[in-house]
Design a protein around this motif. Structure first.
Motif, PDB file in Angstrom:
ATOM      1  N   VAL A 253     -23.355  87.812  -5.067  1.00 39.80           N
ATOM      2  CA  VAL A 253     -22.537  86.739  -5.630  1.00 39.80           C
ATOM      3  C   VAL A 253     -21.107  87.247  -5.719  1.00 39.80           C
ATOM      4  O   VAL A 253     -20.865  88.330  -6.256  1.00 39.80           O
ATOM      5  N   ARG A 254     -20.192  86.464  -5.196  1.00 42.15           N
ATOM      6  CA  ARG A 254     -18.774  86.817  -5.269  1.00 42.15           C
ATOM      7  C   ARG A 254     -17.995  85.598  -5.722  1.00 42.15           C
ATOM      8  O   ARG A 254     -18.267  84.492  -5.271  1.00 42.15           O
ATOM      9  N   VAL A 255     -17.021  85.807  -6.595  1.00 41.64           N
ATOM     10  CA  VAL A 255     -16.143  84.720  -7.026  1.00 41.64           C
ATOM     11  C   VAL A 255     -14.700  85.193  -6.877  1.00 41.64           C
ATOM     12  O   VAL A 255     -14.434  86.394  -6.763  1.00 41.64           O
ATOM     13  N   ASN A 256     -13.800  84.227  -6.866  1.00 42.60           N
ATOM     14  CA  ASN A 256     -12.366  84.529  -6.749  1.00 42.60           C
ATOM     15  C   ASN A 256     -12.090  85.470  -5.572  1.00 42.60           C
ATOM     16  O   ASN A 256     -11.472  86.515  -5.717  1.00 42.60           O
ATOM     17  N   VAL A 257     -12.544  85.063  -4.394  1.00 40.18           N
ATOM     18  CA  VAL A 257     -12.395  85.899  -3.199  1.00 40.18           C
ATOM     19  C   VAL A 257     -11.169  85.504  -2.376  1.00 40.18           C
ATOM     20  O   VAL A 257     -11.064  85.866  -1.215  1.00 40.18           O
ATOM     21  N   GLY A 258     -10.244  84.771  -2.983  1.00 40.15           N
ATOM     22  CA  GLY A 258      -9.002  84.451  -2.300  1.00 40.15           C
ATOM     23  C   GLY A 258      -9.038  83.182  -1.471  1.00 40.15           C
ATOM     24  O   GLY A 258      -8.216  83.015  -0.574  1.00 40.15           O
ATOM     25  N   LEU A 259      -9.978  82.303  -1.749  1.00 39.66           N
ATOM     26  CA  LEU A 259     -10.019  81.035  -1.018  1.00 39.66           C
ATOM     27  C   LEU A 259      -8.873  80.147  -1.479  1.00 39.66           C
ATOM     28  O   LEU A 259      -8.543  80.090  -2.656  1.00 39.66           O
ATOM     29  N   ASP A 260      -8.295  79.448  -0.555  1.00 44.90           N
ATOM     30  CA  ASP A 260      -7.197  78.536  -0.812  1.00 44.90           C
ATOM     31  C   ASP A 260      -7.744  77.112  -0.868  1.00 44.90           C
ATOM     32  O   ASP A 260      -8.825  76.836  -0.341  1.00 44.90           O
ATOM     33  N   ASP A 261      -7.029  76.193  -1.490  1.00 45.39           N
ATOM     34  CA  ASP A 261      -7.460  74.798  -1.530  1.00 45.39           C
ATOM     35  C   ASP A 261      -7.724  74.249  -0.124  1.00 45.39           C
ATOM     36  O   ASP A 261      -8.606  73.418   0.068  1.00 45.39           O
ATOM     37  N   ARG A 262      -6.985  74.735   0.874  1.00 42.59           N
ATOM     38  CA  ARG A 262      -7.184  74.270   2.275  1.00 42.59           C
ATOM     39  C   ARG A 262      -8.570  74.631   2.783  1.00 42.59           C
ATOM     40  O   ARG A 262      -9.089  73.979   3.689  1.00 42.59           O
ATOM     41  N   ASP A 263      -9.183  75.685   2.231  1.00 43.07           N
ATOM     42  CA  ASP A 263     -10.515  76.089   2.669  1.00 43.07           C
ATOM     43  C   ASP A 263     -11.571  75.048   2.324  1.00 43.07           C
ATOM     44  O   ASP A 263     -12.670  75.072   2.878  1.00 43.07           O
TER      45      ASP A 263
END
Length: 176
Positions: free
Chosen positions: A153-163
């Motif tokens: 489980v990983r959170v806050n992995v640098g995804l942007d709203d565009r993802d």
């Protein structure tokens, strides 16, 4: 003659859930994007989260049956009956942890009143969120079991709203 070879192991599937916060009422779940029907793993075909877990509270009638211990945890046992004929089961009983209101076990009956499926869940808390560590689903009538485990489980992995746009999700789907 030599003994027959053992049966092949069940297939292993690896997938990623993209979860985005979408406001104070989201409880951290936000928008969850699902795969197309043709790409779902067999476990989800046997036990679709949409059909069994993601039902809104207002779409069922609930009755508190009792309080009891389940594996050393104080639980509420709640019976829920669907208000819509579109829900696949006839009723369910849930063992809900009294301390955090997380379901530990759920039994589903078909519309004829026969125990149909059972769900046993072991939970893990990471980064302030609760996730299934394992879920064992048994179709009692068919004698089949499905085990779902969550290992990474990983959170806050640098995804942007565009993802989270259609184009961004298509990129993820095709590995770009």
């Amino acid at each position: 003659p030599p003994p027959p070879p053992p049966p092949p192991p069940p297939p292993t599937f690896s997938f990623t859930f993209l979860i985005k916060r979408s406001g104070p009422q989201s409880r951290g779940l936000g928008d969850v994007y699902k795969r197309q029907e043709g790409t779902r793993p067999p476990a989800e075909a046997d036990f679709s989260l949409v059909d069994y877990v993601e039902i809104k509270v207002r779409d069922e009638r609930h009755v508190l049956l009792r309080s009891e211990n389940f594996k050393g945890t104080k639980c509420f046992v709640v019976e829920s009956t669907p208000l819509s004929k579109n829900i696949k089961f006839g009723k369910k009983q849930s063992w809900i942890n009294q301390a955090n209101f997380i379901p530990l076990q759920v039994h589903y009956w078909n519309r004829e009143g026969t125990l149909w499926k059972t769900l046993h869940i072991e939970w893990q808390e990471k980064f302030g969120f609760w996730f299934w560590k394992s879920a064992l689903i048994e179709n009692v009538l068919a004698g089949e079991k499905t085990l779902i485990t969550t290992n990474d489980v990983r959170v806050n992995v640098g995804l942007d709203d565009r993802d989270f746009t259609r184009q961004g999700l298509e990129k993820q789907k095709h590995g770009f």
